[in-house]
Design a protein around this motif. Sequence first.
Motif, PDB file in Angstrom:
ATOM      1  N   THR A 151      44.502  40.990  48.018  1.00 16.43           N
ATOM      2  CA  THR A 151      45.522  40.033  47.566  1.00 16.43           C
ATOM      3  C   THR A 151      45.110  39.405  46.241  1.00 16.43           C
ATOM      4  O   THR A 151      45.919  39.253  45.334  1.00 16.43           O
ATOM      5  CB  THR A 151      45.734  38.939  48.635  1.00 16.43           C
ATOM      6  OG1 THR A 151      45.914  39.586  49.878  1.00 16.43           O
ATOM      7  CG2 THR A 151      46.937  38.092  48.318  1.00 16.43           C
ATOM      8  N   ARG A 162      45.626  41.865  43.523  1.00 19.34           N
ATOM      9  CA  ARG A 162      47.036  42.041  43.229  1.00 19.34           C
ATOM     10  C   ARG A 162      47.553  40.841  42.437  1.00 19.34           C
ATOM     11  O   ARG A 162      48.258  40.985  41.444  1.00 19.34           O
ATOM     12  CB  ARG A 162      47.810  42.202  44.550  1.00 19.34           C
ATOM     13  CG  ARG A 162      49.281  42.493  44.392  1.00 19.34           C
ATOM     14  CD  ARG A 162      49.538  43.858  43.795  1.00 19.34           C
ATOM     15  NE  ARG A 162      48.881  44.930  44.525  1.00 19.34           N
ATOM     16  CZ  ARG A 162      49.380  45.493  45.627  1.00 19.34           C
ATOM     17  NH1 ARG A 162      50.520  45.075  46.132  1.00 19.34           N
ATOM     18  NH2 ARG A 162      48.742  46.472  46.218  1.00 19.34           N
ATOM     19  N   LEU A 163      47.150  39.648  42.896  1.00 20.43           N
ATOM     20  CA  LEU A 163      47.606  38.421  42.245  1.00 20.43           C
ATOM     21  C   LEU A 163      47.192  38.361  40.781  1.00 20.43           C
ATOM     22  O   LEU A 163      47.958  37.979  39.912  1.00 20.43           O
ATOM     23  CB  LEU A 163      46.986  37.220  42.961  1.00 20.43           C
ATOM     24  CG  LEU A 163      47.873  36.465  43.919  1.00 20.43           C
ATOM     25  CD1 LEU A 163      47.049  35.442  44.660  1.00 20.43           C
ATOM     26  CD2 LEU A 163      48.989  35.767  43.174  1.00 20.43           C
ATOM     27  N   GLY A 188      46.376  40.817  38.888  1.00 23.44           N
ATOM     28  CA  GLY A 188      46.744  41.972  38.078  1.00 23.44           C
ATOM     29  C   GLY A 188      45.579  42.909  37.870  1.00 23.44           C
ATOM     30  O   GLY A 188      45.640  43.814  37.053  1.00 23.44           O
ATOM     31  N   VAL A 210      51.711  37.338  47.007  1.00 18.15           N
ATOM     32  CA  VAL A 210      51.428  37.553  45.590  1.00 18.15           C
ATOM     33  C   VAL A 210      52.521  36.906  44.738  1.00 18.15           C
ATOM     34  O   VAL A 210      52.235  36.229  43.743  1.00 18.15           O
ATOM     35  CB  VAL A 210      51.301  39.064  45.308  1.00 18.15           C
ATOM     36  CG1 VAL A 210      51.122  39.310  43.821  1.00 18.15           C
ATOM     37  CG2 VAL A 210      50.140  39.641  46.090  1.00 18.15           C
ATOM     38  N   GLY A 225      51.994  33.251  44.739  1.00 13.14           N
ATOM     39  CA  GLY A 225      50.906  32.880  43.828  1.00 13.14           C
ATOM     40  C   GLY A 225      51.368  32.855  42.377  1.00 13.14           C
ATOM     41  O   GLY A 225      51.113  31.900  41.649  1.00 13.14           O
ATOM     42  N   HIS A 226      52.093  33.899  41.976  1.00 11.34           N
ATOM     43  CA  HIS A 226      52.589  33.947  40.599  1.00 11.34           C
ATOM     44  C   HIS A 226      53.543  32.793  40.327  1.00 11.34           C
ATOM     45  O   HIS A 226      53.472  32.130  39.291  1.00 11.34           O
ATOM     46  CB  HIS A 226      53.347  35.261  40.358  1.00 11.34           C
ATOM     47  CG  HIS A 226      52.450  36.405  40.062  1.00 11.34           C
ATOM     48  ND1 HIS A 226      51.644  36.434  38.949  1.00 11.34           N
ATOM     49  CD2 HIS A 226      52.212  37.564  40.721  1.00 11.34           C
ATOM     50  CE1 HIS A 226      50.956  37.563  38.956  1.00 11.34           C
ATOM     51  NE2 HIS A 226      51.282  38.260  40.017  1.00 11.34           N
ATOM     52  N   VAL A 261      40.485  42.593  34.931  1.00  9.41           N
ATOM     53  CA  VAL A 261      40.892  41.206  34.774  1.00  9.41           C
ATOM     54  C   VAL A 261      39.951  40.253  35.506  1.00  9.41           C
ATOM     55  O   VAL A 261      39.550  39.210  34.978  1.00  9.41           O
ATOM     56  CB  VAL A 261      42.329  41.058  35.300  1.00  9.41           C
ATOM     57  CG1 VAL A 261      42.724  39.629  35.409  1.00  9.41           C
ATOM     58  CG2 VAL A 261      43.283  41.823  34.410  1.00  9.41           C
ATOM     59  N   TYR A 275      44.524  33.225  32.114  1.00  8.88           N
ATOM     60  CA  TYR A 275      43.744  33.591  33.299  1.00  8.88           C
ATOM     61  C   TYR A 275      42.754  32.502  33.643  1.00  8.88           C
ATOM     62  O   TYR A 275      42.648  32.061  34.778  1.00  8.88           O
ATOM     63  CB  TYR A 275      42.977  34.893  33.049  1.00  8.88           C
ATOM     64  CG  TYR A 275      43.827  36.108  33.257  1.00  8.88           C
ATOM     65  CD1 TYR A 275      44.283  36.410  34.530  1.00  8.88           C
ATOM     66  CD2 TYR A 275      44.203  36.922  32.205  1.00  8.88           C
ATOM     67  CE1 TYR A 275      45.085  37.513  34.737  1.00  8.88           C
ATOM     68  CE2 TYR A 275      44.998  38.023  32.405  1.00  8.88           C
ATOM     69  CZ  TYR A 275      45.437  38.311  33.677  1.00  8.88           C
ATOM     70  OH  TYR A 275      46.232  39.388  33.881  1.00  8.88           O
ATOM     71  N   ASP A 317      51.350  44.822  52.671  1.00  9.16           N
ATOM     72  CA  ASP A 317      50.050  45.316  52.192  1.00  9.16           C
ATOM     73  C   ASP A 317      49.130  44.182  51.781  1.00  9.16           C
ATOM     74  O   ASP A 317      49.535  43.102  51.488  1.00  9.16           O
ATOM     75  CB  ASP A 317      50.238  46.283  51.032  1.00  9.16           C
ATOM     76  CG  ASP A 317      51.143  45.756  49.956  1.00  9.16           C
ATOM     77  OD1 ASP A 317      51.367  46.422  48.955  1.00  9.16           O
ATOM     78  OD2 ASP A 317      51.657  44.628  50.129  1.00  9.16           O
TER      79      ASP A 317
END
Lengths: 62, 689
Positions: free
Chosen positions: A11, A14-15, A17, B87, B90-91, B218, B281, B689
């Motif tokens: 997760t 995915r979060l 990227g 997800v 979160g975004h 990242v 980030y 998932d």
Amino acid sequence: MFKKIKLFWQTIRRLSGDDAYEQYLLHFAHHQTEHAHAEPLSQEEFFKQWQDKKWKGVKRCC
Amino acid sequence: MHKNLKIIIWVAVALLGATAISAIALNRGESISAMWFIAAAACVYAIAYRFYAAWIAASVLVIDETRATPAERLDNGRDFIPTNKWVVFGHHFAAIAGPGPLVGPTLAAQFGYLPGTLWILIGAVLGGAVQDMVTLFFSTRRNARSLGQMARDEIGPIGGAAALIGTFLIMIILIAVLGLVVVNAMKHSPWATSTVAATIPIAMLVGFYMRNFRPGRVLEASSLGVVLLLLAVVGGGWIDHQPSLRGLFDHEGLTLAWVIIGYGFAAAVMPVWLLLAPRDYLSTFVKLGTVTLLAIAIIVLQPHVHMPALTQFTDGSGPIFGGKLFPFVFITIACGAISGFHALIASGTTPKLLGNERDIRMIGYGAMLLESFVAIMAMIAATVLEPGVFFAINSPAGVVGKEAVDAIAKINSWGFAVSVEQMSQLAKDMGESSLFARTGGAPSLAVGMASIFGSAFGKGMLALWYHFAIMFEAIFILTTLDAGTRVGRFMLQDMLGNIWPKIGQTSWMPSVIFTSALVVAGWGYFLYIGVIDPNGGVNILWPLFGIANQMLAAIALCVATGILVKSGKLKYAWITGLPLVWLVIVTSTAAWQKIFSEDIRVGFLAAANDLAAKLATGVLPPEKALVAPQLIFNQQLDAYLTIFFVVVLWVVIIDTFRLIGSYLAGKPLLPITEVAHEPSRLVENWVRD
């Protein structure tokens, strides 16, 4: 327990990227018929496009 | 679960919530445990989410989980991607939660803890979260169209133009006020300034790492960046103790303002991967980490709130900003209760990732509740300070006087105990030379957070915690500044492109430089004025931002109400109609007072006239007389800007009324632009998932 940690880690990836390229490859393989002769982008090239696109438009708020 | 057990649990939640709110509202003692705030918030959110939001989703919006979302129908593996709901959550949360919910409650604490807390709770569950959720829903049903496009399609071209111009102006004022908050936090603080300065090369390094060295890694790059940021906080302390280096980072507010303006321009012109993306980030990680840490610290430590429930400043004489409790508490706290800006994220951005409509409640409503909780924590962090200390930090020199002795005497005369020694000891503990008149909310929030963290995780490092908190606020304020300038530039290029197509090309460098310079000049002007204003500038800019943000919320609610009515759901239109009416009352009243009030601390025109009279009679000291013409012009400009906001607001309201009137009279309307139903193929084999 191990499974849960793995799920959590997925997760997070995915979060953030972190796995965007893997997702792109999956999507690409899945839609192979549409790109009959195309090769997938390299990780570097994909990341460039992905990052530039991510920052178009309103993405952050007050 | 057994049905009766469920009922018992929810009755218990309701009772606990009611008890907690009564404890907060009725407490007249010396102090009150912050746990009551947490309990009240948790219960209110739980009940609102379980019942109100669920009812809106099921009965008003009629969410259909078998219907394909735009992410599924238009899936291209890039911007339209059906994504796991956590997800997306979160975004969405990372996008909506900026510095707003931290600054607003801190400023509004001048009225006491009660008004702000109640507005954060009630405003979020009945207003902000509803706005976010319905906007997300309507945009999802319209191929992820933006708020401006929906306004144009559903109400008419006027609504669309209003949303566009409104957004642009909010952006300008928002950036200016945030810039001011950072400047006030760095003013004459080598530690804070050097730490904030270090975030720029660190972000660039992270940018290089994830672009060239290890493309796409990242998490690796961000972890490296976070470690470097923490080192920068420690390193700032070291610089602060080096007499030779210290001077390099010890600056007046005005110098820092110019640096920020130059930085803003550079950041807007530079490629995103170099500065903006990596900085984002870092700020997202630091933000989520710090907010979690703060929540844990508050729960572990259970600090006591020392601010009274209500202060005498509800009468409008408050030192931080002028104006009565009504309407100004509702303007000051926008983000955290209801924020129009969220409608821009909830339309256009988030729907492109939404895998299934059933997640709309959790993402739209749930994320706003979490932001509201952040605002509650900011309120706690501001009010755990002794009220005397809180006012000493946040009152501008123009109100309490420049000298520490004068400021202390003034604050004592209000009935809040604080002494010069106490303030100098506090400044010493925090590693600052002075904490007087550090307006803007960031320093007092940082002192509050430092004392909470210090008590929970060890008192020895107060100065480190303080500067960590300053870095935490500064890094995502600067992210908003970068991102906002860039968005402003895109919008301007888009608008000017209608006149001269060449300028609309976002990659044509002369256009990039020209439009970036215009946007930076716009907010740079307000920042400059804010810095030279002896009353601190925040007292002018923050209400203006609040009015603008609430105006955008009103536009979003107009669009939502209009769509509800057009869809034949007139009887449910109150769910957006009620918050809309409240916002219109609040915004119009606040705007009216900001324009016409006789009180020079409230009315822009009164302040301009007063200053002009003083200038004419020559009673101003020379340094004030020098800047007086600029301040007079600015107050007049602010008045016209406020008039403009109110006019835009009422034009959209009247347009919406026209729409509802036509509907009731059975006249033809713009057609509903909802995309036809297409069954989802993801539902059956949907894998979490």
